[in-house]
Design a protein around this motif. Structure first.
Motif, PDB file in Angstrom:
ATOM      1  N   VAL A   9       0.845  -1.183   0.000  1.00 24.29           N
ATOM      2  CA  VAL A   9       0.000   0.000   0.000  1.00 24.29           C
ATOM      3  C   VAL A   9       0.888   1.242   0.000  1.00 24.29           C
ATOM      4  CG1 VAL A   9      -0.196  -0.020   2.520  1.00 24.29           C
ATOM      5  CG2 VAL A   9      -1.913   1.164   1.188  1.00 24.29           C
ATOM      6  N   THR A  10       0.444   2.255  -0.720  1.00 27.15           N
ATOM      7  CA  THR A  10       1.139   3.537  -0.695  1.00 27.15           C
ATOM      8  C   THR A  10       0.189   4.567  -0.107  1.00 27.15           C
ATOM      9  OG1 THR A  10       2.346   2.927  -2.677  1.00 27.15           O
ATOM     10  CG2 THR A  10       2.363   5.262  -2.099  1.00 27.15           C
ATOM     11  N   ILE A  11       0.652   5.255   0.914  1.00 27.49           N
ATOM     12  CA  ILE A  11      -0.158   6.341   1.490  1.00 27.49           C
ATOM     13  C   ILE A  11       0.604   7.643   1.323  1.00 27.49           C
ATOM     14  CG2 ILE A  11      -1.315   7.245   3.542  1.00 27.49           C
ATOM     15  CD1 ILE A  11      -1.480   4.407   4.612  1.00 27.49           C
ATOM     16  N   THR A  12      -0.042   8.577   0.651  1.00 32.31           N
ATOM     17  CA  THR A  12       0.558   9.886   0.459  1.00 32.31           C
ATOM     18  C   THR A  12      -0.058  10.841   1.460  1.00 32.31           C
ATOM     19  OG1 THR A  12       0.736   9.356  -1.871  1.00 32.31           O
ATOM     20  CG2 THR A  12       1.056  11.651  -1.265  1.00 32.31           C
ATOM     21  N   GLU A  13       0.799  11.513   2.196  1.00 34.12           N
ATOM     22  CA  GLU A  13       0.328  12.454   3.225  1.00 34.12           C
ATOM     23  C   GLU A  13       0.529  13.867   2.707  1.00 34.12           C
ATOM     24  OE1 GLU A  13       2.082  11.734   7.082  1.00 34.12           O
ATOM     25  OE2 GLU A  13       1.535  13.720   7.817  1.00 34.12           O
ATOM     26  N   GLU A  14      -0.590  14.523   2.363  1.00 37.52           N
ATOM     27  CA  GLU A  14      -0.526  15.882   1.823  1.00 37.52           C
ATOM     28  C   GLU A  14      -0.843  16.873   2.931  1.00 37.52           C
ATOM     29  OE1 GLU A  14      -2.306  14.448  -2.514  1.00 37.52           O
ATOM     30  OE2 GLU A  14      -3.497  15.738  -1.205  1.00 37.52           O
ATOM     31  N   THR A  15       0.083  17.726   3.225  1.00 30.22           N
ATOM     32  CA  THR A  15      -0.129  18.665   4.325  1.00 30.22           C
ATOM     33  C   THR A  15       0.958  19.726   4.356  1.00 30.22           C
ATOM     34  OG1 THR A  15      -0.385  18.849   6.727  1.00 30.22           O
ATOM     35  CG2 THR A  15       1.197  17.235   5.957  1.00 30.22           C
ATOM     36  N   ASN A  16       0.627  20.858   4.964  1.00 27.49           N
ATOM     37  CA  ASN A  16       1.648  21.850   5.291  1.00 27.49           C
ATOM     38  C   ASN A  16       1.976  21.815   6.778  1.00 27.49           C
ATOM     39  OD1 ASN A  16       2.107  22.805   2.739  1.00 27.49           O
ATOM     40  ND2 ASN A  16       0.507  24.385   2.874  1.00 27.49           N
ATOM     41  N   TYR A  17       1.581  20.735   7.435  1.00 27.77           N
ATOM     42  CA  TYR A  17       1.889  20.555   8.840  1.00 27.77           C
ATOM     43  C   TYR A  17       3.392  20.733   9.051  1.00 27.77           C
ATOM     44  CZ  TYR A  17       1.657  18.291  13.459  1.00 27.77           C
ATOM     45  OH  TYR A  17       1.724  18.030  14.791  1.00 27.77           O
ATOM     46  N   PRO A  18       3.830  21.371  10.100  1.00 26.21           N
ATOM     47  CA  PRO A  18       3.129  21.857  11.288  1.00 26.21           C
ATOM     48  C   PRO A  18       2.646  23.305  11.161  1.00 26.21           C
ATOM     49  CG  PRO A  18       5.460  22.159  11.618  1.00 26.21           C
ATOM     50  CD  PRO A  18       5.293  21.576  10.239  1.00 26.21           C
ATOM     51  N   PHE A  19       2.772  23.869   9.968  1.00 27.13           N
ATOM     52  CA  PHE A  19       2.338  25.255   9.784  1.00 27.13           C
ATOM     53  C   PHE A  19       0.812  25.326   9.650  1.00 27.13           C
ATOM     54  CE2 PHE A  19       6.602  24.642   7.979  1.00 27.13           C
ATOM     55  CZ  PHE A  19       7.317  25.428   8.855  1.00 27.13           C
ATOM     56  N   ASP A  20       0.202  24.179   9.368  1.00 32.66           N
ATOM     57  CA  ASP A  20      -1.239  24.083   9.198  1.00 32.66           C
ATOM     58  C   ASP A  20      -1.688  22.722   9.748  1.00 32.66           C
ATOM     59  OD1 ASP A  20      -3.607  25.330   7.485  1.00 32.66           O
ATOM     60  OD2 ASP A  20      -3.635  23.158   7.220  1.00 32.66           O
ATOM     61  N   GLY A  21      -2.909  22.647  10.235  1.00 32.56           N
ATOM     62  CA  GLY A  21      -3.356  21.419  10.888  1.00 32.56           C
ATOM     63  C   GLY A  21      -4.155  20.469  10.009  1.00 32.56           C
ATOM     64  N   ALA A  22      -4.332  20.811   8.710  1.00 28.01           N
ATOM     65  CA  ALA A  22      -5.114  19.941   7.825  1.00 28.01           C
ATOM     66  C   ALA A  22      -4.204  18.912   7.160  1.00 28.01           C
ATOM     67  CB  ALA A  22      -5.819  20.782   6.762  1.00 28.01           C
ATOM     68  N   ILE A  23      -4.569  17.642   7.280  1.00 24.69           N
ATOM     69  CA  ILE A  23      -3.752  16.569   6.706  1.00 24.69           C
ATOM     70  C   ILE A  23      -4.663  15.660   5.883  1.00 24.69           C
ATOM     71  CG2 ILE A  23      -2.153  14.685   7.204  1.00 24.69           C
ATOM     72  CD1 ILE A  23      -1.692  15.974   9.974  1.00 24.69           C
ATOM     73  N   ARG A  24      -4.259  15.406   4.653  1.00 29.25           N
ATOM     74  CA  ARG A  24      -5.036  14.505   3.791  1.00 29.25           C
ATOM     75  C   ARG A  24      -4.165  13.295   3.431  1.00 29.25           C
ATOM     76  NH1 ARG A  24      -8.437  17.064  -0.834  1.00 29.25           N
ATOM     77  NH2 ARG A  24      -9.658  17.426   1.042  1.00 29.25           N
ATOM     78  N   PHE A  25      -4.707  12.100   3.671  1.00 28.17           N
ATOM     79  CA  PHE A  25      -3.994  10.868   3.320  1.00 28.17           C
ATOM     80  C   PHE A  25      -4.683  10.262   2.104  1.00 28.17           C
ATOM     81  CE2 PHE A  25      -3.802  11.502   7.895  1.00 28.17           C
ATOM     82  CZ  PHE A  25      -2.438  11.386   8.160  1.00 28.17           C
ATOM     83  N   ARG A  26      -3.901   9.982   1.062  1.00 28.56           N
ATOM     84  CA  ARG A  26      -4.457   9.327  -0.129  1.00 28.56           C
ATOM     85  C   ARG A  26      -3.888   7.908  -0.202  1.00 28.56           C
ATOM     86  NH1 ARG A  26      -7.043  12.863  -3.476  1.00 28.56           N
ATOM     87  NH2 ARG A  26      -6.441  15.054  -3.211  1.00 28.56           N
ATOM     88  N   VAL A  27      -4.784   6.955  -0.375  1.00 31.94           N
ATOM     89  CA  VAL A  27      -4.385   5.551  -0.331  1.00 31.94           C
ATOM     90  C   VAL A  27      -4.336   4.976  -1.742  1.00 31.94           C
ATOM     91  CG1 VAL A  27      -5.017   3.270   0.581  1.00 31.94           C
ATOM     92  CG2 VAL A  27      -5.439   5.333   1.947  1.00 31.94           C
ATOM     93  N   LYS A  28      -3.277   4.195  -2.003  1.00 28.61           N
ATOM     94  CA  LYS A  28      -3.166   3.490  -3.287  1.00 28.61           C
ATOM     95  C   LYS A  28      -2.851   2.025  -2.992  1.00 28.61           C
ATOM     96  CE  LYS A  28      -0.110   4.177  -6.762  1.00 28.61           C
ATOM     97  NZ  LYS A  28       0.970   4.952  -7.365  1.00 28.61           N
TER      98      LYS A  28
END
Ligand code: ZN
Length: 658
Positions: free
Chosen positions: A438-457
């Protein structure tokens, strides 16, 4: 039924890659073999996690900076006995450098850096003696070999080079044959348990019980850090009476040692060793704690004044200890602290371009010059941003900070899933469930922003649990997967269990509510997520020494061009009422002073009596303070974006505030 399950678990207890329904351990990555206690999480091999977004940019800055060039001109590396140069440096500096260069090279898949790694590794891998010793013949000290082994294990994970494991096995055979030699007065003695990191790595891959005989002997004959942490000797009261400086008060020894009772616990299973880890960190916070999770040691433990320093080695070694501790005990609090160190103290001690670093950083750091300061024992150049201010250990050891942090963002779990231990833009490609990739991509500007999106492949639908850390500060975190809300509790791991298919998305919103911490002399520090905020002070750099004709390796003094002696006007229980948050883009050089991605606007008043003392900010006035000065608009930016800063502020007395 019970007997059958037991028999099965005995059958499979032996090792990695085995496993069955009765085996509760991860099937895909090397786990702790019996008789070692099972760590809660399983570290993934170097290269499994890759940086993306701004974290990748940060690693590129590092590759273009000192890490990518230091070996070209710094005599300790350019002429090193660890690459066979006769008379070259034969002790810790080569191995220290490799411990950061190796992960950086393979995380970036950077051909230039990989080419740099090769001659070192070729020389070290061919340096093994028939008796098992390795490295430069001139060196007979065991300490640098403990560091070299950490670089070698990472190199093996990235390359599968078949020469690594025999070299390490031969060396542990040498250690077994040669009597314990871990004197309390020597680095190799107080740091002896560092060998256990590589020993357990090796044992889990080979099952060679003789390796555990060595670690057993080490822990029984070296400095007893568990006892030390359970009866912490350097309390504030003891410090006031003055202490005799030595290995037990040395900041880097202690930063490394925070994990040693944990390593002992894996082998001896005694709860007091686990307790020692917790008790030790608590005592360090209580008596020497600084904002952002570090403790002061300049070079020795030096209390809570915000002008006391922490050596950069003490920061990156504490990070590595926490990476190990979160794997061992699965406690999200260790990861909260790890993020704080990684995102604040780690960049704060370096220039944004990663060409210069400090030996000692200060929370209230208003002047970086060659001058006497109230350090415990460090010299006058310790807070310069330079090539080797004070001493060259950090020059060679700093490189591990960022890459090892990225490498440990994700780990595997024993329920055949994955866990996001710490957050940052990244990608993990790993085996889960019955072996699906499985590949999980973590898209975020954390820690400058608190929104995190994980995309699963995935290549096929596959059921596995995804564990996500909910930081203790993230009360009210929102987690949503496949249109469904998943409950979260701050200070725990949330679990998303479902059958995943390509294109699935998980959204995690960590609320970045402003919060305050009360510090020395009732001062206040401002935090948002894992970031600590500091007053933005005008910085004037003056180059005082150059080390290269074309490369920007130099020593700089930094002088303030704007006032710094402000108290904040806020209610520390409700900081959001007084502070406005402005967010922007993250630059290609993420920690640049003038392009901070988050700026806090707040009002303050100057405190005219608060000036320099001993070339640092004078004693922080005890809050609440009064000032007849006009209210001024102030900007606070992330600690890591500042080279001069006030981070522990006095607070103006207002009705209703404390
Ligand atoms: Zn150092």
């Amino acid at each position: 039924m019970k007997r059958l399950a037991l028999a099965l678990s005995l059958l499979v207890a032996a090792g990695p890659g085995s496993g069955s329904a009765a085996d509760p351990s991860n099937k895909h990555y090397p786990v702790d073999r019996a008789p070692l206690a099972q760590s809660q999480f399983v570290m993934l091999p170097l290269g499994t996690v890759k940086p993306r977004g701004w974290l990748r940019d940060q690693l590129i800055v590092q590759a273009n900076g000192l890490t990518g060039h230091l070996d070209e001109f710094w005599p300790s590396l350019a002429k090193t006995a660890w690459k066979g140069t006769e008379g070259g440096e034969a002790w810790e500096r080569g191995p220290y450098y490799l411990d950061g260069l190796v992960p950086l090279a393979y995380l970036l898949d950077d051909p230039r850096l990989i080419e740099k790694v090769k001659p070192w590794m070729e020389w070290i891998l061919s340096s093994g003696q028939p008796d098992g010793w390795f490295g430069p013949a001139k060196n007979r000290d065991r300490w640098p070999l403990a560091v070299a082994m950490k670089a070698l294990t990472q190199y093996h994970e990235a390359t599968n080079d078949p020469r690594v494991i025999p070299l390490l096995r031969n060396y542990f055979a040498w250690l077994k044959k040669n009597p314990p030699d871990w004197p309390d007065k020597e680095w190799r003695g107080v740091r002896a348990m560092e060998n256990a990191v590589s020993a357990f790595w090796l044992y889990n891959r080979t099952g060679d019980a003789a390796i555990l005989d060595v670690t057993d002997s080490i822990r029984k004959t070296c400095f007893n850090w568990a006892k030390y942490f359970l009866n912490f000797p350097y309390t504030t009261d003891v410090m006031k009476q003055g202490i005799k400086y030595g290995h037990p008060s040395h900041v880097v020894n202690i930063a490394m040692a925070t994990k040693y009772p944990g390593l002992c616990f894996l082998q001896c299973h005694e709860d007091q060793h686990k307790n020692a880890v917790y008790q030790g960190i608590k005592s360090l916070d209580e008596h020497h704690g600084q904002v952002g999770g570090r403790f002061a040691g300049d070079e020795h433990l030096s209390g809570k004044r915000p002008t006391q320093g922490t050596e950069l080695c003490g920061v990156v070694e504490y990070m590595f200890s926490l990476e190990n501790l979160v794997a061992m005990f699965g406690d999200p609090d260790f990861a909260d602290r790890l993020e704080m160190l990684a995102y604040n103290a780690n960049p704060g001690a370096c220039t944004a371009d990663y060409w210069a670093h400090q030996y000692d950083q200060q929370a209230n750091q208003v002047l970086c010059t060659v001058a006497k300061r109230k350090w415990s024992t460090n010299g006058n150049s310790s807070n310069l941003y330079g090539l080797e201010p004070n001493f060259g250990c950090c020059t060679s050891n700093m490189h591990q900070g960022w890459p090892k942090f990225v490498s440990h963002l994700w780990m595997a779990t024993h329920d055949q899933g994955l866990v996001a231990v710490a957050y940052g833009p990244s990608e993990v490609k790993a085996k889960v469930a019955d072996g699906a990739t499985v590949t999980i991509t973590e898209e975020t500007n954390y820690p400058f922003d608190g929104a995190i999106r994980f995309r699963v492949k995935t290549d096929r639908p596959v059921a596995f649990p995804l564990h996500l850390r909910i930081p203790r500060w993230a009360e009210g975190a929102r987690l949503e997967a496949g249109g469904k809300t998943v409950p979260t509790t701050a200070g725990t791991f949330a679990v998303v269990e479902r059958t995943w298919k390509s294109g699935d998305v998980v959204n995690l919103i960590l609320p970045m509510k402003l919060r305050t911490e009360t510090r020395y002399n009732n001062a206040v520090s401002i935090l948002r997520g894992p970031l600590v905020f500091s007053l933005k002070i005008g910085e004037r750099y003056q180059k005082i020494k150059s080390y290269h004709d074309t490369l920007p390796a130099a020593d700089y003094e930094v002088q303030p061009t704007t006032p710094w002696n402000y108290a904040l006007m806020l209610d520390r229980a409700n900081p959001e009422k007084a502070i406005r948050v402005k967010t922007g883009k993250i630059g290609k050089v993420p920690y640049e002073h003038d392009r901070a991605p988050v700026v806090l606007k707040v009002k303050g008043k100057a405190i005219p009596g608060w000036g320099l003392a001993d070339n640092s900010a004078g004693e922080t006035p005890v809050s609440p303070v009064v000032s007849d000065q006009p209210a001024t608009d102030l900007e606070l930016i992330p600690y890591g974006s500042t080279r001069l800063r006030i981070t522990e502020f006095p607070v103006i007395a207002v009705a209703g505030s404390k």
